[in-house]
Scaffold this motif. Structure first.
Motif, PDB file in Angstrom:
ATOM      1  N   ILE A 197       4.487  -0.755 -10.576  1.00 60.65           N
ATOM      2  CA  ILE A 197       4.305  -0.096 -11.457  1.00 60.65           C
ATOM      3  C   ILE A 197       4.867  -0.963 -12.721  1.00 60.65           C
ATOM      4  O   ILE A 197       5.894  -1.805 -12.560  1.00 60.65           O
ATOM      5  N   GLU A 198       4.191  -1.052 -13.782  1.00 59.97           N
ATOM      6  CA  GLU A 198       4.605  -1.772 -14.812  1.00 59.97           C
ATOM      7  C   GLU A 198       4.753  -1.143 -16.358  1.00 59.97           C
ATOM      8  O   GLU A 198       3.934  -0.120 -16.443  1.00 59.97           O
ATOM      9  N   ARG A 199       5.336  -1.570 -17.201  1.00 59.07           N
ATOM     10  CA  ARG A 199       5.329  -0.919 -18.629  1.00 59.07           C
ATOM     11  C   ARG A 199       4.850  -1.612 -19.677  1.00 59.07           C
ATOM     12  O   ARG A 199       5.365  -2.854 -19.838  1.00 59.07           O
ATOM     13  N   LYS A 200       4.095  -1.218 -20.465  1.00 59.50           N
ATOM     14  CA  LYS A 200       3.561  -1.620 -21.596  1.00 59.50           C
ATOM     15  C   LYS A 200       3.531  -0.950 -22.719  1.00 59.50           C
ATOM     16  O   LYS A 200       3.263   0.275 -22.761  1.00 59.50           O
ATOM     17  N   ASP A 206       4.826   2.158 -24.823  1.00 54.58           N
ATOM     18  CA  ASP A 206       5.461   3.349 -24.336  1.00 54.58           C
ATOM     19  C   ASP A 206       4.384   4.038 -23.229  1.00 54.58           C
ATOM     20  O   ASP A 206       4.295   5.255 -22.897  1.00 54.58           O
ATOM     21  N   ARG A 207       3.706   3.036 -22.291  1.00 60.15           N
ATOM     22  CA  ARG A 207       2.786   3.456 -21.246  1.00 60.15           C
ATOM     23  C   ARG A 207       3.457   2.801 -19.785  1.00 60.15           C
ATOM     24  O   ARG A 207       3.773   1.638 -20.127  1.00 60.15           O
ATOM     25  N   VAL A 208       3.097   3.540 -18.829  1.00 63.74           N
ATOM     26  CA  VAL A 208       3.147   2.956 -17.538  1.00 63.74           C
ATOM     27  C   VAL A 208       1.713   2.875 -16.894  1.00 63.74           C
ATOM     28  O   VAL A 208       1.011   3.608 -16.966  1.00 63.74           O
ATOM     29  N   GLY A 209       1.764   2.043 -15.942  1.00 63.23           N
ATOM     30  CA  GLY A 209       0.434   1.916 -15.422  1.00 63.23           C
ATOM     31  C   GLY A 209       0.571   0.618 -14.246  1.00 63.23           C
ATOM     32  O   GLY A 209       1.614   0.228 -13.654  1.00 63.23           O
ATOM     33  N   VAL A 210      -0.719   0.141 -13.682  1.00 67.28           N
ATOM     34  CA  VAL A 210      -0.703  -0.739 -12.621  1.00 67.28           C
ATOM     35  C   VAL A 210      -1.879  -1.766 -12.937  1.00 67.28           C
ATOM     36  O   VAL A 210      -2.861  -0.985 -13.534  1.00 67.28           O
ATOM     37  N   GLU A 211      -1.855  -3.020 -12.996  1.00 63.63           N
ATOM     38  CA  GLU A 211      -2.951  -3.712 -13.322  1.00 63.63           C
ATOM     39  C   GLU A 211      -4.054  -3.258 -14.306  1.00 63.63           C
ATOM     40  O   GLU A 211      -5.029  -3.167 -14.172  1.00 63.63           O
ATOM     41  N   GLY A 212      -3.665  -3.103 -15.698  1.00 64.63           N
ATOM     42  CA  GLY A 212      -4.464  -2.545 -16.662  1.00 64.63           C
ATOM     43  C   GLY A 212      -4.922  -1.217 -16.514  1.00 64.63           C
ATOM     44  O   GLY A 212      -5.732  -0.690 -17.377  1.00 64.63           O
ATOM     45  N   PHE A 213      -4.311  -0.474 -15.572  1.00 68.19           N
ATOM     46  CA  PHE A 213      -4.868   1.026 -15.313  1.00 68.19           C
ATOM     47  C   PHE A 213      -3.551   1.794 -16.146  1.00 68.19           C
ATOM     48  O   PHE A 213      -2.632   2.019 -15.304  1.00 68.19           O
ATOM     49  N   PHE A 214      -3.670   2.158 -17.276  1.00 65.14           N
ATOM     50  CA  PHE A 214      -2.465   3.127 -17.844  1.00 65.14           C
ATOM     51  C   PHE A 214      -3.074   4.558 -18.245  1.00 65.14           C
ATOM     52  O   PHE A 214      -3.113   4.555 -19.487  1.00 65.14           O
ATOM     53  N   PRO A 215      -3.478   5.299 -17.324  1.00 63.21           N
ATOM     54  CA  PRO A 215      -4.162   6.519 -17.642  1.00 63.21           C
ATOM     55  C   PRO A 215      -3.422   7.480 -18.390  1.00 63.21           C
ATOM     56  O   PRO A 215      -2.000   7.394 -18.498  1.00 63.21           O
ATOM     57  N   ILE A 237      -1.821   4.177  -7.196  1.00 64.13           N
ATOM     58  CA  ILE A 237      -0.363   4.281  -6.846  1.00 64.13           C
ATOM     59  C   ILE A 237       0.255   3.218  -7.591  1.00 64.13           C
ATOM     60  O   ILE A 237       0.079   2.217  -7.071  1.00 64.13           O
ATOM     61  N   GLY A 238       1.271   3.674  -8.199  1.00 65.82           N
ATOM     62  CA  GLY A 238       2.246   2.799  -9.014  1.00 65.82           C
ATOM     63  C   GLY A 238       3.645   3.067  -8.137  1.00 65.82           C
ATOM     64  O   GLY A 238       4.423   3.833  -8.618  1.00 65.82           O
ATOM     65  N   SER A 239       4.030   1.891  -7.557  1.00 63.99           N
ATOM     66  CA  SER A 239       5.438   2.350  -6.676  1.00 63.99           C
ATOM     67  C   SER A 239       6.418   1.730  -7.619  1.00 63.99           C
ATOM     68  O   SER A 239       6.646   0.660  -8.519  1.00 63.99           O
ATOM     69  N   LEU A 240       7.567   2.520  -7.583  1.00 61.92           N
ATOM     70  CA  LEU A 240       8.923   2.439  -8.369  1.00 61.92           C
ATOM     71  C   LEU A 240       9.838   1.008  -7.451  1.00 61.92           C
ATOM     72  O   LEU A 240      10.932   0.889  -7.976  1.00 61.92           O
ATOM     73  N   MET A 241       9.353   0.872  -6.370  1.00 58.62           N
ATOM     74  CA  MET A 241      10.277  -0.060  -5.614  1.00 58.62           C
ATOM     75  C   MET A 241      10.631  -1.370  -6.236  1.00 58.62           C
ATOM     76  O   MET A 241       9.759  -2.003  -6.571  1.00 58.62           O
ATOM     77  N   ALA A 242      11.632  -1.425  -6.108  1.00 54.15           N
ATOM     78  CA  ALA A 242      12.278  -2.769  -7.323  1.00 54.15           C
ATOM     79  C   ALA A 242      11.824  -4.177  -6.443  1.00 54.15           C
ATOM     80  O   ALA A 242      11.575  -5.118  -7.283  1.00 54.15           O
ATOM     81  N   ASP A 243      11.539  -4.099  -5.072  1.00 53.31           N
ATOM     82  CA  ASP A 243      11.266  -5.513  -4.576  1.00 53.31           C
ATOM     83  C   ASP A 243       9.839  -5.617  -4.396  1.00 53.31           C
ATOM     84  O   ASP A 243       9.337  -6.732  -3.888  1.00 53.31           O
ATOM     85  N   LEU A 244       9.038  -4.657  -5.195  1.00 48.09           N
ATOM     86  CA  LEU A 244       7.610  -4.812  -4.820  1.00 48.09           C
ATOM     87  C   LEU A 244       6.952  -5.652  -6.140  1.00 48.09           C
ATOM     88  O   LEU A 244       7.077  -5.234  -7.174  1.00 48.09           O
ATOM     89  N   THR A 245       6.546  -6.839  -5.937  1.00 49.05           N
ATOM     90  CA  THR A 245       5.995  -7.654  -7.016  1.00 49.05           C
ATOM     91  C   THR A 245       4.438  -7.701  -7.114  1.00 49.05           C
ATOM     92  O   THR A 245       4.139  -8.172  -8.049  1.00 49.05           O
ATOM     93  N   GLU A 246       4.084  -7.510  -5.712  1.00 51.25           N
ATOM     94  CA  GLU A 246       2.487  -7.441  -5.757  1.00 51.25           C
ATOM     95  C   GLU A 246       1.798  -6.625  -4.863  1.00 51.25           C
ATOM     96  O   GLU A 246       2.733  -5.919  -4.313  1.00 51.25           O
ATOM     97  N   PRO A 247       0.573  -6.130  -5.099  1.00 53.16           N
ATOM     98  CA  PRO A 247      -0.028  -4.917  -4.364  1.00 53.16           C
ATOM     99  C   PRO A 247       0.362  -5.232  -2.768  1.00 53.16           C
ATOM    100  O   PRO A 247       0.298  -6.110  -2.402  1.00 53.16           O
TER     101      PRO A 247
END
Lengths: 436, 436
Positions: free
Chosen positions: B160-163, B165-174, B134-144
């Protein structure tokens, strides 16, 4: 609710503690589902199949994979929409433009159990949004024949006809032709080289198919699967050796058969020793082709084979529609430790496409844990959904029946994958199977 | 068992005689299913949707189509495997090589109902054999952030993070990214122009979507559908007119709104007269975008709109996350004549891909047949399977609940098709719809 609902949450008969194997499957379900998805993407599943399982506690294995399943009438009605959705996916995959499906049934007009099954199968495919007609291969059928079923429903069998390279009935020549006839009587001339999609292909009928080949594929499949999971493949794979030609009536080949029985018994004893199992090995001898629980026996020693009386030999000499028994499959017997109301039971799992759509127990009050249960006197217990919903499943023990049933769905799908690989081989499109 | 099991056999609250319309659907189910199959082949269904229905007896219509459905936790557990199978098909269709799915949820961390839904949705997709985070868009969420749910389960929200042209969490960019956030707060910058498959596309969030457009598509869909069946389309299509801009706080545009309300009331009265219906017309005024049962009112006359007090106007002036209400949808009100334990109820039908996977009733003890039920005080009654199996359904009356529920599945899928056409239009791939 648990993560195991790729397979319906069904009640099981087994009440004992969860087996090591089942726990292992539960712990790795995401990996397992992902693996199945890849495998069935590479090797499309047959349109449908049913798999007979035996659960010995220490071992869980398929003993028969039927590519022309009957018994759809024995599935629990609550599960019907699963079957309908799966049928829609399976027909679309085989025939994206199909508007109708022609079913070719067995030629039993007096077996009402079979005909009720045929009615249920027709209903499932109709509910998926296809026009369905039944094209019978019966030679003496010259006009449509209406049959009244005990359920109050009616079934209309129409004589199948061929027009150029298509088969159909009365102007109905759809893209998809579904065989519910196992072709024990041979490959029907009328179905050779049709341009329609025949499901499954002719080569998978008992006129051409051998159980030995199925179990050879099953062995390859379970090896890759076990490697992926770090599992001992013996726990899910029964030792299977083919043997023949044998003629029971003329008593030829029986010595060789006795030798093979001994070989499998010895191997099973070794495996039991290696796994610390204190059971007495037994062996199932069955025709390498054909079905219907004929030409099958459970034996404890080579002598059992050598000392068959004439009646027993006659029984072993024939299967359905007089198909000649020549080659036998000698298979490690797997005890069934499931019971319903004190009678031995084995689960039969139904699949359409790559999805488990239901299950029932074959129950036999007159048999024991080593017997073949597919014999006169058996009855069926449809499996309904296990009670759930009140308490989430994670808070239940892992041996709660919804969790337990997952393992059955896994083994049944391994057998399904083996059947898919039989089809791919017949079509010349078999690919390498990988653990990952 | 009946032929209606394309849709699960669910219990319904309505006990009266079967309506003409429902009978018509039942009589033509093969044609209906075939038509849906063709439509969803041309125009792929959204990954998921839920549709609120109102059944007035003389009329059965959708009133809200949610492309970011919550409430998966309210579905009956017995139906879980339907959802899992459908999810597997839907993910495979969108992303054949997907191994994992990233879910982007709403930013509610204190709404445990929503979070239980999120947990159920995650479970369904995991059971289908995908790794899910689950990748949250909450602005103030900096860690799980781990959240303990009332059910005893835990949910882990990751930033959620962007790398590239992909978005994901902690190395998971499905490959597959599933939105369960209706974008009332606008189009998130981080999701613009990603190369992954976003389900549904950004254009279908409330930042860009209008209900008016949905009902315009629904009108086209029902016209073709009604033509195929030889049906009066008014029976399934509520009159819908958009109106705006309106500013409730500053009282601008209210005269125009009152005029539109009058227009819809008059049209409805004409339609009631034409159909010999002795009910009093009413109208629903709701924000043309946004959800959550805010900015919605049921009115009987133009005066109701002109005489709103300040509190009522304030309520109409805002929807979730402060999205500005400017355009309104003025829609023919459809009475709901379903009751559970004397409280008014409306069915909410859930779909994954093109398949109905379950339903529940939204029940409100404090409301009447003309009220919006999506409001504080409502509760949910999951629909389990209707009793069946003892007696085949053909021997039941056609108004037995399994048969009745079929009609709900049909109308819900017509709304689903309208949503599919919204997506196709956003992608520039909308095609002509045909009756046949």
């Amino acid at each position: 609710m648990s993560l195991t609902t790729q397979v319906p949450h069904l009640k099981t008969a087994l009440k004992g503690p969860l087996l090591e194997l089942e726990k292992h499957f539960l712990d790795n379900r995401a990996q397992i589902e992902s693996w199945f998805r890849k495998q069935f993407k590479n090797t499309p599943a047959p349109f449908y199949a049913s798999v007979d399982l035996r659960n010995a506690g220490y071992k869980l294995a398929p003993v028969d994979t039927n590519l022309f399943p009957a018994g759809f009438n024995n599935l629990h009605p609550d599960l019907r929409s699963l079957a309908v959705h799966a049928a829609q996916t399976a027909v679309t995959q085989a025939c994206p433009i199909a508007d109708g499906v022609l079913i070719i049934p067995e030629n039993h007009t007096r077996n009402t159990y079979y005909l009720e099954n045929l009615y249920s199968l027709k209903e499932i495919i109709e509910a998926a949004g296809y026009e369905v007609h039944i094209g019978s291969l019966m030679a003496d059928l010259t006009e449509p024949m209406q049959i009244d079923l005990p359920s109050g429903n009616q079934l209309l069998l129409k004589p199948i006809e061929r027009k150029d390279d298509r088969v159909g009935v009365e102007g109905f020549f759809p893209c998809a032709v579904l065989l519910n006839n196992d072709l024990s009587g041979g490959r029907p001339e009328i179905l050779e080289n049709i341009e329609q999609t025949l499901l499954p292909p002719l080569e998978l009928g008992w006129a051409d198919r051998y159980k030995t080949e199925h179990f050879a594929h099953y062995s390859v499949v379970t090896k890759a699967f076990a490697e992926m999971l770090g599992l001992d493949p013996w726990l899910i794979n029964p030792t299977s050796i083919s043997c023949g030609p044998i003629n029971f009536k003329e008593r030829t080949g029986l010595e060789e058969l006795a030798g093979t029985v001994n070989k499998v018994l010895e191997q099973t004893q070794k495996d039991y020793d290696a796994h610390n199992i204190a059971c007495k090995p037994f062996v199932i001898v069955k025709s390498d082709s054909g079905t219907y629980g004929m030409a099958i026996m459970s034996v404890n020693s080579a002598d059992d084979v050598l000392n068959l009386n004439r009646k027993q030999r006659n029984k072993m000499a024939s299967v359905k529609e007089g198909l000649q028994v020549e080659q036998m499959l000698v298979q490690e017997g797997v005890y069934t430790y499931e019971k319903m109301d004190d009678a031995v039971a084995e689960p039969v799992v139904y699949m359409i496409g790559s999805q488990v759509i239901g299950s029932f127990y074959r129950v036999h009050t007159g048999k024991t844990a080593t017997d073949n249960l597919n014999s006169p006197g058996m009855h069926f217990e449809p499996l309904s959904f296990a009670e759930s919903g009140v308490v989430p499943d994670e808070t239940q023990n892992p041996d709660a029946s919804p969790n337990r049933f997952y393992a059955y769905g896994v083994i049944a799908r391994l057998a399904l994958l083996a059947a898919a690989r039989e089809i791919a081989e017949a079509k010349g499109s078999l690919t390498q199977i990988d653990a990952i």
